[in-house]
Scaffold this active site. Structure first.
Site, PDB file in Angstrom:
ATOM      1  N   TRP A 358      40.963  35.745  50.307  1.00 14.10           N
ATOM      2  CA  TRP A 358      41.398  37.472  50.814  1.00 14.10           C
ATOM      3  C   TRP A 358      40.602  38.145  50.489  1.00 14.10           C
ATOM      4  O   TRP A 358      40.597  39.359  50.447  1.00 14.10           O
ATOM      5  CB  TRP A 358      42.711  37.756  49.923  1.00 14.10           C
ATOM      6  CG  TRP A 358      42.278  37.482  48.128  1.00 14.10           C
ATOM      7  CD1 TRP A 358      41.776  36.921  48.162  1.00 14.10           C
ATOM      8  CD2 TRP A 358      42.727  38.524  47.165  1.00 14.10           C
ATOM      9  NE1 TRP A 358      41.814  36.734  46.562  1.00 14.10           N
ATOM     10  CE2 TRP A 358      42.008  38.330  46.036  1.00 14.10           C
ATOM     11  CE3 TRP A 358      43.536  39.525  47.262  1.00 14.10           C
ATOM     12  CZ2 TRP A 358      42.629  39.224  44.601  1.00 14.10           C
ATOM     13  CZ3 TRP A 358      44.100  40.766  46.826  1.00 14.10           C
ATOM     14  CH2 TRP A 358      43.381  40.063  44.968  1.00 14.10           C
ATOM     15  N   ASP A 359      39.392  37.423  50.182  1.00 18.52           N
ATOM     16  CA  ASP A 359      37.673  38.619  49.811  1.00 18.52           C
ATOM     17  C   ASP A 359      37.859  39.187  51.477  1.00 18.52           C
ATOM     18  O   ASP A 359      36.964  40.516  50.475  1.00 18.52           O
ATOM     19  CB  ASP A 359      36.586  37.355  49.315  1.00 18.52           C
ATOM     20  CG  ASP A 359      36.944  36.427  47.924  1.00 18.52           C
ATOM     21  OD1 ASP A 359      38.229  36.138  47.523  1.00 18.52           O
ATOM     22  OD2 ASP A 359      36.058  36.266  47.507  1.00 18.52           O
ATOM     23  N   GLU A 501      44.926  34.943  38.225  1.00 17.86           N
ATOM     24  CA  GLU A 501      45.744  33.736  39.159  1.00 17.86           C
ATOM     25  C   GLU A 501      45.142  32.639  37.153  1.00 17.86           C
ATOM     26  O   GLU A 501      45.927  32.022  37.706  1.00 17.86           O
ATOM     27  CB  GLU A 501      44.284  32.749  39.633  1.00 17.86           C
ATOM     28  CG  GLU A 501      44.243  33.872  41.168  1.00 17.86           C
ATOM     29  CD  GLU A 501      43.373  32.833  41.797  1.00 17.86           C
ATOM     30  OE1 GLU A 501      43.140  32.726  43.270  1.00 17.86           O
ATOM     31  OE2 GLU A 501      41.274  32.945  41.435  1.00 17.86           O
ATOM     32  N   LYS A 615      43.367  37.693  34.615  1.00 16.57           N
ATOM     33  CA  LYS A 615      42.209  36.784  34.771  1.00 16.57           C
ATOM     34  C   LYS A 615      40.937  37.683  35.591  1.00 16.57           C
ATOM     35  O   LYS A 615      39.965  38.182  35.674  1.00 16.57           O
ATOM     36  CB  LYS A 615      41.936  35.430  35.837  1.00 16.57           C
ATOM     37  CG  LYS A 615      40.563  34.925  36.504  1.00 16.57           C
ATOM     38  CD  LYS A 615      40.993  34.563  37.437  1.00 16.57           C
ATOM     39  CE  LYS A 615      39.674  33.545  38.454  1.00 16.57           C
ATOM     40  NZ  LYS A 615      39.997  33.203  39.251  1.00 16.57           N
ATOM     41  N   GLN A 616      42.054  38.885  36.802  1.00 18.34           N
ATOM     42  CA  GLN A 616      41.456  39.717  37.854  1.00 18.34           C
ATOM     43  C   GLN A 616      42.198  40.936  37.898  1.00 18.34           C
ATOM     44  O   GLN A 616      43.545  40.672  37.542  1.00 18.34           O
ATOM     45  CB  GLN A 616      40.791  38.811  38.728  1.00 18.34           C
ATOM     46  CG  GLN A 616      41.963  39.103  39.209  1.00 18.34           C
ATOM     47  CD  GLN A 616      41.429  37.613  39.975  1.00 18.34           C
ATOM     48  OE1 GLN A 616      40.470  36.530  39.990  1.00 18.34           O
ATOM     49  NE2 GLN A 616      41.860  38.039  41.602  1.00 18.34           N
TER      50      GLN A 616
END
Length: 783
Positions: A358-359, A501, A615-616
């Site tokens: 998906w980046d 994640e 995580k993000q």
């Protein structure tokens, strides 16, 4: 050791340098100084070999599966960079003798890699070495190298072995059958490889020109062949002040080259060999310097002269970081072929096996949508071609429509995420990678990207032929994926992984639910619109997608989808059903870590799953993509809650938090986060990029600048520009495309100037006020 200020004159703030040779930190410069043109990526390993080196040459789209127990990956093509150099009969290496004035650097403006130093041999003889290298942006198949060795103090004997080495692997996996090796006219080397499973032919040709003091040396080199390797051996005797020069030009072609073979029907290996060899001979006749000048001119025309991205900052590193991002966004992107996507590590290393995530849609595609719409369209067509694999994945999982793979390779391959990952620090067992099974938000992310491209470009032809089908079929997936909760009388999406994640097997991840809802709403809107304006499109898709029945399902289910909302007491949106009930620990140690993932030295993933740690960006990326759905008050409350709990262990995270921080008025924090994002690859830490550059983070550098500090957004089909520059930036300039018109944007502390190249009126919103202009306008504002 990294240095950012060696560029002088016209190259000021254009040069990235490593000024200290260390055999233990080779991966840094190999990755961030890698050369490419979207067709190929050449890792910038040294010419002479070292134990810790990684030699990679990747050609976009040449995926192969080594055997049934491994996933498909980009194979490592034969190496053409290594030179075995002997000085007075002894192997040359910087690990021996004495080295001074060492500089390895990448000139971003010219896209040329160079390395120079003065070396004193173990026998006390002093020599000057200079190495130059480029991958052409003009001739996508061409690699150029030039080596100069000058004897400074004593007579010296030089022997150089150079050719094509197909003994390289992907960390041990050999992807090729060995093909024929030839040397034509004792000069032109040709090596053929064929991938084991995908049966792609690769032809590598190379030729050399040896001169001493400018005079070509025409004595016959020794010709040598071994298994998977063919090379020539050159010899020269140098007196003091003599200078040896060796040019090496290489061409690489494959049977997947779209510019040569539209289909396999008109393909033959013999024709590929002839075309590739002819390309090499033409380049060899012109020589390194002329071919390099052509490539340099292409960079100026296609990149630097097109994007016009500049800024004035008290810290010149910021401008270098932006140019670094534009360089890498160019070399990572297969603009030449819509059948290929962008890898998470670009074409710089073996990390993530060359797969697309998906980046691309969320972090990289926005740059191209606004800066180079034709390339954006090509990247979205890659996803359109991937509908074959997406539909197959949905079918295999018991769903309808198109369920996009978490990791994608060749578009029809479907899901290629590895099943097993690293070791569990507690149990010692190999960890299962669940992303390929249950990280499903990518399907909505792609639909969102289609919508974003259409609204910004107004490319109706793309929508008619590709976009509507992608949006409708992804909505069909989500309608079949929803799970009815009888107790609450609403639809849930259970057992997923969201962008965070560190939380696996969660129910109702807020990002996933809201994006799925957006996807279905979008399909309903376009169905209604087409029914009125272009029923032929609906009719053409009806047979394949059963649209009439799907539309009724969408309408029935849309308002019953559970969408996590802000809590009444603090306005915090639950990241998922259980996140806010997990235990809270002191994360200071991990927030201040020098290496990502340090938490897994103390906990395993199962334990991390039970802690309020992220995580993000998760909720934050939701605020960025669906900005108009949430108030500033809600955004601020959630930023305050989740940012301290976010470790930014993914390179995707910092840029999103930088943009949101700036939107919320925290400009100093935004700049700090921007700098941290810009230093993931480019910064001084010497091991962050060993496996390759972080493609999404590089896209995030541009987003932080233009979305964040420039304030550019598309909201509900309208262009909004709310600039908010960091305190030590005085000016920011860039070009964006809005509905087909290039807009040149100049921002300073007090005003916004926009110049349109088209005669049609442009409507924009700036800090809540609407403006319409033709030609150009200047709008005063105060931060």
């Amino acid at each position: 050791m990294m240095n950012y200020d060696l560029g002088k004159g016209e190259y000021e703030n254009w040069v990235v340098s490593d000024v200290g040779f260390s055999p233990d930190t080779l991966g840094k410069s190999e990755s961030i100084m890698y050369l490419g043109n979207g067709y190929m990526g050449l890792r910038s390993s040294m010419e002479e070999p070292y134990l810790e080196e990684t030699r990679n040459l990747f050609i976009a789209g040449t995926f192969n599966k080594f055997d049934e127990y491994e996933v498909t990956e980009l194979p490592n093509i034969a190496d053409v960079t290594r030179l075995d150099i002997r000085v007075d009969g002894e192997r040359f290496s910087l690990e021996f003798g004495e080295t001074k004035e060492y500089v390895k650097q990448l000139n971003l403006k010219t896209a040329e890699l160079s390395r120079s130093f003065i070396w004193t041999s173990p026998k006390g003889k002093q020599l000057r070495f200079q190495f130059r290298r480029f991958v052409s942006l003009e001739n996508l198949h061409l690699i150029g190298k030039k080596i100069e060795i000058e004897a400074l103090t004593d007579p010296v004997s030089i022997v150089i072995d150079s050719g094509v080495n197909a003994q390289v692997t992907n960390s041990g996996s050999q992807h090729f059958h060995e093909g024929e090796k030839r040397i034509f006219d004792k000069k032109f080397i040709q090596s053929i490889q064929t991938t084991i499973q995908s049966k792609i032919d690769v032809v590598v040709n190379t030729a050399h020109k040896l001169t001493v003091n400018g005079n070509e040396v025409k004595n016959n080199p020794l010709m040598v062949m071994e298994r998977r390797k063919v090379w020539l051996q050159f010899e020269a005797e140098l007196q003091p002040n003599d200078c040896l020069s060796l040019e090496k030009l290489t061409t690489v072609h494959t049977s997947r080259d779209k510019d040569l073979f539209v289909s396999r029907d008109n393909y033959s290996l013999e024709s590929l060999r002839e075309v590739s060899l002819a390309n090499l001979k033409a380049a060899h006749a012109r020589g390194y310097e002329f071919e390099f000048l052509d490539s340099k001119a292409a960079w100026e025309e296609k990149v630097w002269g097109k994007y016009n991205l500049t800024l004035n900052s008290e810290d010149s590193y910021d401008l270098l970081a932006l140019r670094f991002a534009l360089y890498h966004l160019t070399v990572m992107t297969p603009a030449h072929d819509e059948r290929m996507g962008i890898a998470a590590k670009a074409l710089s290393g073996e990390g993530y096996k060359g797969h697309s995530f998906w980046d691309t849609e969320v972090f990289i595609l926005p740059f191209f949508i606004y800066s180079n719409p034709e390339v954006a369209k090509s990247l979205l067509k890659y996803r359109y071609h991937g509908l074959v694999g997406a539909r197959q994945k949905a079918l295999e999982n018991g769903y309808e429509g198109a369920m996009y793979p978490w990791e994608a390779a060749w578009p029809t391959d479907g899901e290629v995420t590895p099943i097993w990952g690293s070791v569990d620090i507690v149990t010692g067992e190999q960890t299962k990678i669940w992303s390929g099974f249950i990280e499903q938000h990518i399907t909505a992310d792609i639909a969102y990207a289609v919508w974003q491209y259409y609204k910004i470009s107004h490319d109706q032809d793309f929508m008619d032929n590709y976009g509507y089908e992608m949006i409708f079929d992804t909505a069909r997936f989500w309608a079949s994926r929803l799970e009815w909760n009888d107790d609450k009388q609403e639809y849930h999406i259970n057992n997923v992984i969201g962008p965070d994640e560190y939380k696996e097997h969660v129910d109702n991840n807020a990002f996933t639910n809201h994006m799925a809802h957006f996807n279905i709403q979008l399909a309903i809107n376009y169905y209604d619109e087409l029914k009125e304006t272009n029923p032929d499109i609906l009719e053409s898709l009806q047979g394949r997608l059963n649209l009439a029945d799907s539309y009724l399902l969408w309408k029935d289910k849309l308002d019953k989808i559970y969408l996590p909302q802000p809590r009444e007491k603090d306005l915090v949106i639950p990241q998922d059903d259980t996140y806010l009930n997990k235990k809270i620990i002191n994360l200071e140690k991990y927030k201040n870590q020098t290496k990502v993932g340090s938490m897994f030295l103390d906990y395993n993933l199962e334990q991390v799953n039970e802690i309020q740690v992220t995580k993000q960006a998760d909720i934050m990326i939701l605020f960025l993509l669906l900005e108009n759905k949430f108030s500033q008050e809600v955004k601020q409350a959630n930023f305050n809650y989740y940012e301290p709990k976010t470790l930014h262990d993914s390179s995707l995270s910092l840029s999103t938090h930088a943009i949101l921080a700036n939107d919320l008025g925290h400009t100093d924090m935004a700049y700090s986060l921007f700098r941290r994002a810009a230093e993931i690859d480019l910064g001084p830490a010497m091991h962050t990029s060993d496996a390759g550059v972080h493609a999404a983070s590089i896209g995030g550098i541009w987003k932080s600048t233009v979305y964040g500090f420039g304030g550019v957004r598309m909201l509900d089909g309208k262009l909004r520009i709310n600039p908010r520059l960091p305190k030590h930036w005085t000016e920011l300039n860039f070009t964006i495309y809005w509905q087909g018109s290039p807009l040149h944007v100049d921002i300073n502390k007090d005003s916004l100037k926009i110049k349109s190249e088209h005669a049609s009126a442009v409507e924009i919103e700036v800090f809540g006020k609407s403006y319409t202009f033709t030609g150009e306008t200047e709008i005063a504002y105060r931060q």
